[in-house]
Design an enzyme around this catalytic site. Sequence first.
Site, PDB file in Angstrom:
ATOM      1  N   ALA A  64      -4.687  -1.963   3.342  1.00  0.00           N
ATOM      2  CA  ALA A  64      -5.515  -0.988   2.340  1.00  0.00           C
ATOM      3  C   ALA A  64      -5.595   0.010   2.968  1.00  0.00           C
ATOM      4  CB  ALA A  64      -5.746  -1.828   1.635  1.00  0.00           C
ATOM      5  N   GLY A 109      -1.406  -4.423   3.134  1.00  0.00           N
ATOM      6  CA  GLY A 109      -0.965  -3.549   1.328  1.00  0.00           C
ATOM      7  C   GLY A 109       0.340  -3.584   1.530  1.00  0.00           C
ATOM      8  N   GLU A 112       2.761  -5.861   1.323  1.00  0.00           N
ATOM      9  CA  GLU A 112       2.471  -6.695  -0.488  1.00  0.00           C
ATOM     10  C   GLU A 112       3.335  -6.199  -1.455  1.00  0.00           C
ATOM     11  OE1 GLU A 112      -1.574  -8.717   0.529  1.00  0.00           O
ATOM     12  OE2 GLU A 112      -1.524  -7.096   1.074  1.00  0.00           O
ATOM     13  N   GLU A 132      -4.142  -8.631   8.575  1.00  0.00           N
ATOM     14  CA  GLU A 132      -5.020  -8.225   8.258  1.00  0.00           C
ATOM     15  C   GLU A 132      -6.225  -9.092   9.101  1.00  0.00           C
ATOM     16  OE1 GLU A 132      -2.797  -8.140   4.845  1.00  0.00           O
ATOM     17  OE2 GLU A 132      -2.703  -8.449   6.547  1.00  0.00           O
TER      18      GLU A 132
END
Length: 270
Positions: A64, A109, A112, A132
């Site tokens: 992200a 992300g 994911e 993260e």
Amino acid sequence: MFKNLNCTKSGNVYIIKITREKYLNSLNEEILQELDRAIDIISKDEDIYVGIITGEGKTFVAGADIAAMKDMSFKEGVEFSEYGNCIFRKIENCEKPIIAAINGFCLGGGLELAMSCDIRIASENAKFGQVEANLGIIPGFGGTQRLPRVVGIAKAKELIYTAQIIKAEEAKNIGLINRVTTKDLLLDECLEMAKLIATKGQIALRYAKNAINNGYEMDIDRATNLESNLFGLCFASEDQEEGMSAFLEKREPKFVNAIKKVSSSLEGNV
């Protein structure tokens, strides 16, 4: 139509390429909105049977957008996570199969996003990680939930706690991805698989995805009951008739992806 995506159609396959290469294809709210619209196209276009998601350049998705997240409040963090989870669930629940063509970094992300797809094929130079913890946060787009389901709870904890980055071969060995290929052949191999999938009975594939995704969370009795109902619904399709007739007549089937009229009472059991 899109600022951050390049979407093309190849036969019955819809290819979504994330093109924010300058920022390593990192995900922000704008890209998530565009992915939302692109998945709608796959879902609604009856001539699209399979989707492929990939990244421009040397990166699938590096995570992200950290710059966009840095000054978020608690409320903004919750909302960003909920929105990302909503889009990725939409990908996961799309009736049509979605393949992730993973080139280069697939981190945070990006991993994911890849895990929300049905099938993951990676180039040999791809690298994976839920990183993260290096940023003082946890995965927020489903990583704490999908990773244990894919690789097992112990390995998922290891990867999340250490923020370790692993190579494609290890990712394949732990079941995180389906296949490894060369970077030059990545998209070709994904297209080959997508086009093979597109030759099958599409109604049956949608029922299969329903059975797998929903049955996985059920106890075995409820799951097999779901399977039986979806299996029965196949016999209300013209594809079942064509597929079995073609087999007995020793010819290739010509599926039309059509459903016969099904009683409301039968539909209500699924």
